[in-house]
Design a protein around this motif. Sequence first.
Motif, PDB file in Angstrom:
ATOM      1  N   LEU A 362       5.231  17.561   6.852  1.00 52.16           N
ATOM      2  CA  LEU A 362       5.728  18.871   7.279  1.00 52.16           C
ATOM      3  C   LEU A 362       4.593  19.835   7.580  1.00 52.16           C
ATOM      4  CD1 LEU A 362       8.382  19.100   4.418  1.00 52.16           C
ATOM      5  CD2 LEU A 362       8.871  18.587   6.826  1.00 52.16           C
ATOM      6  N   VAL A 363       4.920  20.855   8.382  1.00 53.71           N
ATOM      7  CA  VAL A 363       3.945  21.922   8.649  1.00 53.71           C
ATOM      8  C   VAL A 363       4.649  23.273   8.597  1.00 53.71           C
ATOM      9  CG1 VAL A 363       4.226  21.577  11.168  1.00 53.71           C
ATOM     10  CG2 VAL A 363       2.264  22.869  10.310  1.00 53.71           C
ATOM     11  N   ALA A 364       3.999  24.238   7.953  1.00 57.37           N
ATOM     12  CA  ALA A 364       4.500  25.609   7.943  1.00 57.37           C
ATOM     13  C   ALA A 364       3.675  26.436   8.921  1.00 57.37           C
ATOM     14  CB  ALA A 364       4.412  26.196   6.539  1.00 57.37           C
ATOM     15  N   ILE A 365       4.376  27.225   9.728  1.00 58.19           N
ATOM     16  CA  ILE A 365       3.757  27.964  10.833  1.00 58.19           C
ATOM     17  C   ILE A 365       4.092  29.446  10.675  1.00 58.19           C
ATOM     18  CG2 ILE A 365       3.686  28.184  13.369  1.00 58.19           C
ATOM     19  CD1 ILE A 365       4.969  25.298  13.421  1.00 58.19           C
ATOM     20  N   ALA A 366       3.116  30.321  10.891  1.00 60.05           N
ATOM     21  CA  ALA A 366       3.347  31.757  10.746  1.00 60.05           C
ATOM     22  C   ALA A 366       4.102  32.293  11.961  1.00 60.05           C
ATOM     23  CB  ALA A 366       2.022  32.490  10.556  1.00 60.05           C
ATOM     24  N   ALA A 367       5.364  31.892  12.086  1.00 59.93           N
ATOM     25  CA  ALA A 367       6.213  32.331  13.203  1.00 59.93           C
ATOM     26  C   ALA A 367       7.644  32.358  12.707  1.00 59.93           C
ATOM     27  CB  ALA A 367       6.086  31.356  14.378  1.00 59.93           C
ATOM     28  N   VAL A 368       8.520  33.064  13.422  1.00 59.63           N
ATOM     29  CA  VAL A 368       9.918  33.120  12.997  1.00 59.63           C
ATOM     30  C   VAL A 368      10.804  32.158  13.781  1.00 59.63           C
ATOM     31  CG1 VAL A 368       9.731  35.515  12.231  1.00 59.63           C
ATOM     32  CG2 VAL A 368      10.523  35.024  14.560  1.00 59.63           C
ATOM     33  N   SER A 369      10.255  31.586  14.864  1.00 62.00           N
ATOM     34  CA  SER A 369      11.060  30.650  15.644  1.00 62.00           C
ATOM     35  C   SER A 369      10.150  29.646  16.337  1.00 62.00           C
ATOM     36  CB  SER A 369      11.877  31.398  16.706  1.00 62.00           C
ATOM     37  OG  SER A 369      11.001  31.886  17.716  1.00 62.00           O
ATOM     38  N   VAL A 370      10.763  28.545  16.773  1.00 57.25           N
ATOM     39  CA  VAL A 370      10.037  27.519  17.511  1.00 57.25           C
ATOM     40  C   VAL A 370       9.451  28.107  18.795  1.00 57.25           C
ATOM     41  CG1 VAL A 370      10.437  25.448  18.915  1.00 57.25           C
ATOM     42  CG2 VAL A 370      11.274  25.531  16.547  1.00 57.25           C
ATOM     43  N   ALA A 371      10.234  28.935  19.479  1.00 54.55           N
ATOM     44  CA  ALA A 371       9.765  29.522  20.738  1.00 54.55           C
ATOM     45  C   ALA A 371       8.512  30.368  20.511  1.00 54.55           C
ATOM     46  CB  ALA A 371      10.881  30.361  21.363  1.00 54.55           C
ATOM     47  N   GLU A 372       8.548  31.201  19.459  1.00 55.46           N
ATOM     48  CA  GLU A 372       7.374  32.034  19.163  1.00 55.46           C
ATOM     49  C   GLU A 372       6.179  31.147  18.801  1.00 55.46           C
ATOM     50  OE1 GLU A 372       7.496  34.484  15.637  1.00 55.46           O
ATOM     51  OE2 GLU A 372       5.701  35.596  16.243  1.00 55.46           O
ATOM     52  N   ALA A 373       6.446  30.086  18.052  1.00 54.84           N
ATOM     53  CA  ALA A 373       5.361  29.187  17.638  1.00 54.84           C
ATOM     54  C   ALA A 373       4.665  28.585  18.863  1.00 54.84           C
ATOM     55  CB  ALA A 373       5.911  28.080  16.739  1.00 54.84           C
ATOM     56  N   VAL A 374       5.453  28.118  19.839  1.00 53.46           N
ATOM     57  CA  VAL A 374       4.856  27.500  21.031  1.00 53.46           C
ATOM     58  C   VAL A 374       4.125  28.553  21.863  1.00 53.46           C
ATOM     59  CG1 VAL A 374       5.352  26.333  23.220  1.00 53.46           C
ATOM     60  CG2 VAL A 374       6.513  25.597  21.121  1.00 53.46           C
ATOM     61  N   ALA A 375       4.771  29.687  22.056  1.00 49.62           N
ATOM     62  CA  ALA A 375       4.192  30.695  22.956  1.00 49.62           C
ATOM     63  C   ALA A 375       2.893  31.273  22.414  1.00 49.62           C
ATOM     64  CB  ALA A 375       5.214  31.806  23.196  1.00 49.62           C
ATOM     65  N   THR A 376       2.802  31.400  21.077  1.00 49.07           N
ATOM     66  CA  THR A 376       1.629  32.098  20.515  1.00 49.07           C
ATOM     67  C   THR A 376       0.719  31.191  19.681  1.00 49.07           C
ATOM     68  OG1 THR A 376       2.748  32.766  18.459  1.00 49.07           O
ATOM     69  CG2 THR A 376       3.046  34.194  20.383  1.00 49.07           C
ATOM     70  N   HIS A 377       1.134  29.964  19.442  1.00 47.80           N
ATOM     71  CA  HIS A 377       0.428  29.021  18.548  1.00 47.80           C
ATOM     72  C   HIS A 377      -0.337  29.717  17.423  1.00 47.80           C
ATOM     73  CE1 HIS A 377      -3.290  29.402  21.063  1.00 47.80           C
ATOM     74  NE2 HIS A 377      -2.424  29.432  22.049  1.00 47.80           N
ATOM     75  N   PRO A 378       0.421  30.353  16.510  1.00 47.98           N
ATOM     76  CA  PRO A 378      -0.208  31.095  15.413  1.00 47.98           C
ATOM     77  C   PRO A 378      -0.723  30.169  14.305  1.00 47.98           C
ATOM     78  CG  PRO A 378       2.158  31.104  15.139  1.00 47.98           C
ATOM     79  CD  PRO A 378       1.879  30.344  16.406  1.00 47.98           C
ATOM     80  N   ALA A 379      -1.253  30.777  13.226  1.00 53.56           N
ATOM     81  CA  ALA A 379      -1.865  30.014  12.133  1.00 53.56           C
ATOM     82  C   ALA A 379      -0.872  29.075  11.475  1.00 53.56           C
ATOM     83  CB  ALA A 379      -2.413  30.979  11.089  1.00 53.56           C
ATOM     84  N   ARG A 380      -1.385  27.945  11.015  1.00 54.54           N
ATOM     85  CA  ARG A 380      -0.609  27.021  10.185  1.00 54.54           C
ATOM     86  C   ARG A 380      -0.948  27.374   8.739  1.00 54.54           C
ATOM     87  NH1 ARG A 380      -0.821  24.430  14.999  1.00 54.54           N
ATOM     88  NH2 ARG A 380      -1.517  26.453  15.702  1.00 54.54           N
ATOM     89  N   THR A 381       0.081  27.532   7.904  1.00 57.43           N
ATOM     90  CA  THR A 381      -0.186  27.959   6.530  1.00 57.43           C
ATOM     91  C   THR A 381      -0.142  26.808   5.533  1.00 57.43           C
ATOM     92  OG1 THR A 381       2.137  28.554   6.228  1.00 57.43           O
ATOM     93  CG2 THR A 381       0.664  30.280   6.992  1.00 57.43           C
ATOM     94  N   LEU A 382       0.443  25.667   5.929  1.00 59.79           N
ATOM     95  CA  LEU A 382       0.547  24.550   4.988  1.00 59.79           C
ATOM     96  C   LEU A 382       0.816  23.258   5.763  1.00 59.79           C
ATOM     97  CD1 LEU A 382       0.872  24.009   1.803  1.00 59.79           C
ATOM     98  CD2 LEU A 382       3.324  23.946   2.285  1.00 59.79           C
ATOM     99  N   THR A 383       0.120  22.179   5.369  1.00 53.63           N
ATOM    100  CA  THR A 383       0.458  20.857   5.898  1.00 53.63           C
ATOM    101  C   THR A 383       0.734  19.933   4.718  1.00 53.63           C
ATOM    102  OG1 THR A 383      -1.124  21.216   7.705  1.00 53.63           O
ATOM    103  CG2 THR A 383      -0.252  18.987   7.451  1.00 53.63           C
ATOM    104  N   VAL A 384       1.848  19.211   4.810  1.00 56.24           N
ATOM    105  CA  VAL A 384       2.244  18.276   3.752  1.00 56.24           C
ATOM    106  C   VAL A 384       2.352  16.893   4.378  1.00 56.24           C
ATOM    107  CG1 VAL A 384       4.155  17.647   2.208  1.00 56.24           C
ATOM    108  CG2 VAL A 384       3.474  20.059   2.432  1.00 56.24           C
ATOM    109  N   HIS A 385       1.780  15.890   3.706  1.00 55.38           N
ATOM    110  CA  HIS A 385       1.906  14.506   4.192  1.00 55.38           C
ATOM    111  C   HIS A 385       2.411  13.634   3.061  1.00 55.38           C
ATOM    112  CE1 HIS A 385       1.130  11.418   7.225  1.00 55.38           C
ATOM    113  NE2 HIS A 385       0.743  10.632   6.224  1.00 55.38           N
ATOM    114  N   SER A 386       3.496  12.909   3.304  1.00 54.33           N
ATOM    115  CA  SER A 386       4.134  12.088   2.259  1.00 54.33           C
ATOM    116  C   SER A 386       4.331  12.883   0.971  1.00 54.33           C
ATOM    117  CB  SER A 386       3.312  10.834   1.963  1.00 54.33           C
ATOM    118  OG  SER A 386       3.338   9.988   3.070  1.00 54.33           O
ATOM    119  N   GLY A 387       4.698  14.145   1.119  1.00 56.48           N
ATOM    120  CA  GLY A 387       4.997  14.966  -0.041  1.00 56.48           C
ATOM    121  C   GLY A 387       3.792  15.576  -0.738  1.00 56.48           C
TER     122      GLY A 387
END
Length: 403
Positions: A362-387
């Motif tokens: 999983l990845v957490a993104i500093a955005a409120v929607s998928v559209a905002e995430a793509v348009a602005t590619h803001p910071a990633r706050t967390l990456t999880v792999h296999s938990g």
Amino acid sequence: VTDLLLADATLASGERADVAIVRGSIEAIRPAGSATAAARRIELDGALLGPAFVDGHLHLDKCFTGVRWRPHRPAASLAERIALERELLHEADEELPRSARALALLRQIVAFGTGHVRSHVDIDPSSGLSNLHTVLELRERMRETIGIQIVAFPQGGILSAPGTADLLDASLREGADVVGGLDPATFDGDREGHLDVVFGLASRHGAPVDIHLHEAGLVGCATMRAIAERTVALGMQGHVAVSHAFALGCVDELALGRTLEALREAGIAVMTNGPGGEDSMPPVRRLRAAGIAVFAGSDNIRDAWLPYGNGDMLERAMLIGYLEGLYTDADLAVAYELATADAARVLRIDRYGLAPGMRADLVAIAAVSVAEAVATHPARTLTVHSGRVVAPLRDDPPAGDPG
Ligand SMILES: [Zn+2]
């Protein structure tokens, strides 16, 4: 017992939720604020949570990540570029070993939220299997942090570099997953001869195929139809991809229609990195509407081929969306799919997605929607792999920090 609780995430639907993870998988998704006991709890404060990105095409053995900036040097031909690359890679190797540069790139893309990659790895008579061995070691070392699929890639051609076919065969025995290829008609000058080797290896090893195809115009379209014919003949529908497919972006309606029909019938996927300059991008929406899987990849990231790139798949989705003219929220969601679910399907990553029972990649993104995430590619706050939390690690610089 819940191992990890990601609290107060925003889902793609807009709902706020708590995501519970047990033994590396998503156990439950409940409305935010549901009381759940967990060994570890991370507050996402409304950050968008999605499945980790899938980079469908990069080159871990080529990058200059972790070494001083190397000015781009022009080359007049593909052959000249390949010779120049050898020289530049040897220089970079003296500054920092290839494995350390690839590791630096992997750490960088994990911080950007990538959970799985397909890496093409150069196989040629001068370097033998050394690049493969480097990436196999890295794959093992990073197994709990990122998934790596390996394509045995004949960067110097197959017929034009005698010995390559046997090396590709050995690569597949030693752990490469996918058979690569390169411009059968224009580089090797023998479309059928090149494809004989690629599909011969694929059928002998039961391996999928992913061919670099820069060939333009009608030549490229004819190669795609030849690839489609062999795919159907071997019953390999759904196991073959063409990377770049520039030809689809620069031919007339008649040739485009014929070629798309052949690709659809053969279940061939098309990878794009949103190319610029003289290269043309396949018309992404047209391909999808024709029933062809399209997926995104970085391709060259700061190497002898291209000075650009950092491996951020949200930025890649933005580039493709920008070139394709994707503006509405629904369109921006298409760009996001290319770097997530669509790429995961092509790479056949099992249990992929943000739903109970799926892998907790999983990845957490500093955005409120998928559209905002793509348009602005803001910071990633967390990456999880296999938990497991794999970024940020305590000693990591913030994502996007070039230092
Ligand atoms: Zn490539």
